[in-house]
Design an enzyme around this catalytic site. Structure first.
Site, PDB file in Angstrom:
ATOM      1  N   SER A 152      36.504 -26.690  39.924  1.00  0.00           N
ATOM      2  CA  SER A 152      36.551 -28.058  40.353  1.00  0.00           C
ATOM      3  C   SER A 152      35.273 -28.358  41.193  1.00  0.00           C
ATOM      4  O   SER A 152      34.664 -27.428  41.847  1.00  0.00           O
ATOM      5  CB  SER A 152      37.749 -27.949  41.149  1.00  0.00           C
ATOM      6  OG  SER A 152      37.982 -29.113  42.202  1.00  0.00           O
ATOM      7  N   TYR A 165      42.083 -23.804  47.675  1.00  0.00           N
ATOM      8  CA  TYR A 165      41.953 -24.471  46.203  1.00  0.00           C
ATOM      9  C   TYR A 165      40.325 -24.245  45.795  1.00  0.00           C
ATOM     10  O   TYR A 165      39.773 -23.827  44.642  1.00  0.00           O
ATOM     11  CB  TYR A 165      42.258 -26.037  46.210  1.00  0.00           C
ATOM     12  CG  TYR A 165      42.072 -26.631  44.870  1.00  0.00           C
ATOM     13  CD1 TYR A 165      43.082 -26.375  43.743  1.00  0.00           C
ATOM     14  CD2 TYR A 165      41.156 -27.415  44.741  1.00  0.00           C
ATOM     15  CE1 TYR A 165      42.797 -26.996  42.627  1.00  0.00           C
ATOM     16  CE2 TYR A 165      41.136 -28.029  43.282  1.00  0.00           C
ATOM     17  CZ  TYR A 165      41.807 -27.856  42.570  1.00  0.00           C
ATOM     18  OH  TYR A 165      41.981 -28.602  41.212  1.00  0.00           O
ATOM     19  N   LYS A 169      38.807 -21.989  42.802  1.00  0.00           N
ATOM     20  CA  LYS A 169      37.915 -22.584  41.840  1.00  0.00           C
ATOM     21  C   LYS A 169      36.643 -22.133  41.644  1.00  0.00           C
ATOM     22  O   LYS A 169      35.736 -21.860  40.830  1.00  0.00           O
ATOM     23  CB  LYS A 169      37.845 -24.167  41.930  1.00  0.00           C
ATOM     24  CG  LYS A 169      39.456 -24.812  41.716  1.00  0.00           C
ATOM     25  CD  LYS A 169      39.912 -24.509  40.633  1.00  0.00           C
ATOM     26  CE  LYS A 169      41.143 -25.226  40.038  1.00  0.00           C
ATOM     27  NZ  LYS A 169      41.591 -24.980  38.901  1.00  0.00           N
TER      28      LYS A 169
END
Length: 300
Positions: A152, A165, A169
């Protein structure tokens, strides 16, 4: 010629909705037998419903494809093994793994509970490790495999309130760069997709006007290519969204040698800072001991 997946078996995690569903539907429409994995929980990873995966399986079957559901969590080691075993027991092998499953627990780092950090890492990063590990030796033994990881921009470039997150990622990229070397001689290729799409996980994060243009089906062609026999790349990152695709690469500038052969000082570094930070002529950073380092050490 059309890209097909006849006689190939694919496992897609988090395939009950959004990007995962689109990936599964596209692979199935081109002939793949698909294990549709999804525990059916919320975007925070809470609750569950078998109906989520079952609905996608029904859609594939009604279109003439082959699919079977699995409801395990990727964050559970035994569950990861079960979903791969589902593929092998149902269809005889596992050729493709698309690691798509994920959850969100967004908060600023100062307000984030460490449990929320742990849970996001476990689903995204360790979940991808568990599922890929469960399939890896099968792929090595059959000398064929395709693995897709989902990274991401939140990790590659950063985003407010997504330290957990983003860390997960970006961890995908380290995993990919190491597995690509281990799988290369066995025709096991591993690549990463960095998607931007309108899904449950991006609702509230992106403007409504933008979400309308970010159909998740616009990401799946790149994922499907990474899953195909035609894929001639490994260790690559493709950014995708709204029909736009681009290769993403970690690069290194020309840099500078400081210290005049002596141990460099802080002041030496400061004096050369502009040259050190200059990215003109930057090239992909693809080796731990790269050519520049070898040259400086008199090894090249």
């Amino acid at each position: 010629m059309a890209v097909r997946f006849d006689n190939r078996v694919a496992l897609v995690t988090g395939a009950g909705a959004g990007l995962g569903k689109c990936h599964a539907l596209l692979l199935a429409s081109r002939g793949a037998k698909v294990v549709v994995n999804d525990p059916g929980g919320s975007t925070a990873g809470q609750g569950g419903s078998n109906a989520v995966a079952d609905t996608v399986v029904d859609e594939i079957r009604k279109s003439g494809g082959e699919a079977i559901a699995n409801y395990d969590s990727v964050a559970d080691r035994a569950g990861a093994e079960r979903m791969v075993r589902t593929a092998i027991e149902s269809y005889g092998k596992i050729d493709i793994v698309v690691n798509n499953a994920g959850i969100l627990r967004d908060k600023t780092f100062s307000k984030m509970e460490l449990d929320d950090f742990d849970d996001v890492i476990k689903v995204h990063l360790l979940g991808s490790v568990y599922v890929t590990k469960a399939a890896w030796q099968h792929m090595i033994d059959q000398k064929y495999g395709r693995v897709v990881l989902t990274t991401s921009g939140s990790g590659l470039a950063g985003n407010y309130g997504q330290s957990n997150y983003g860390a997960a990622k970006t961890g995908m990229i380290g995993l990919m760069h190491n597995l690509m070397t281990e799988g290369a001689k066995y025709n096991v290729r591993i690549n990463s997709i960095s998607p931007v799409a309108a899904t449950r996980m991006t609702e509230g994060l992106l403007p409504e006007q933008m979400l309308k243009k970010l159909d998740p089906r616009q990401v799946s062609p790149a994922v499907a290519w990474m899953c195909s026999e035609e894929c001639d790349a490994t260790g690559e990152i493709i950014a995708a969204g709204a029909g736009y695709f681009a290769r993403v690469k970690l690069v290194k500038g020309a840099g500078a040698v400081v210290g005049n052969g002596e141990i460099a000082t802080i002041e030496d570094f400061v004096a050369a800072k502009e040259q050190i930070f200059d990215l003109n002529g930057a090239a992909p950073y693809s080796k731990t001991i790269d050519d520049d380092t070898r040259r400086i050490l008199g090894m090249a």
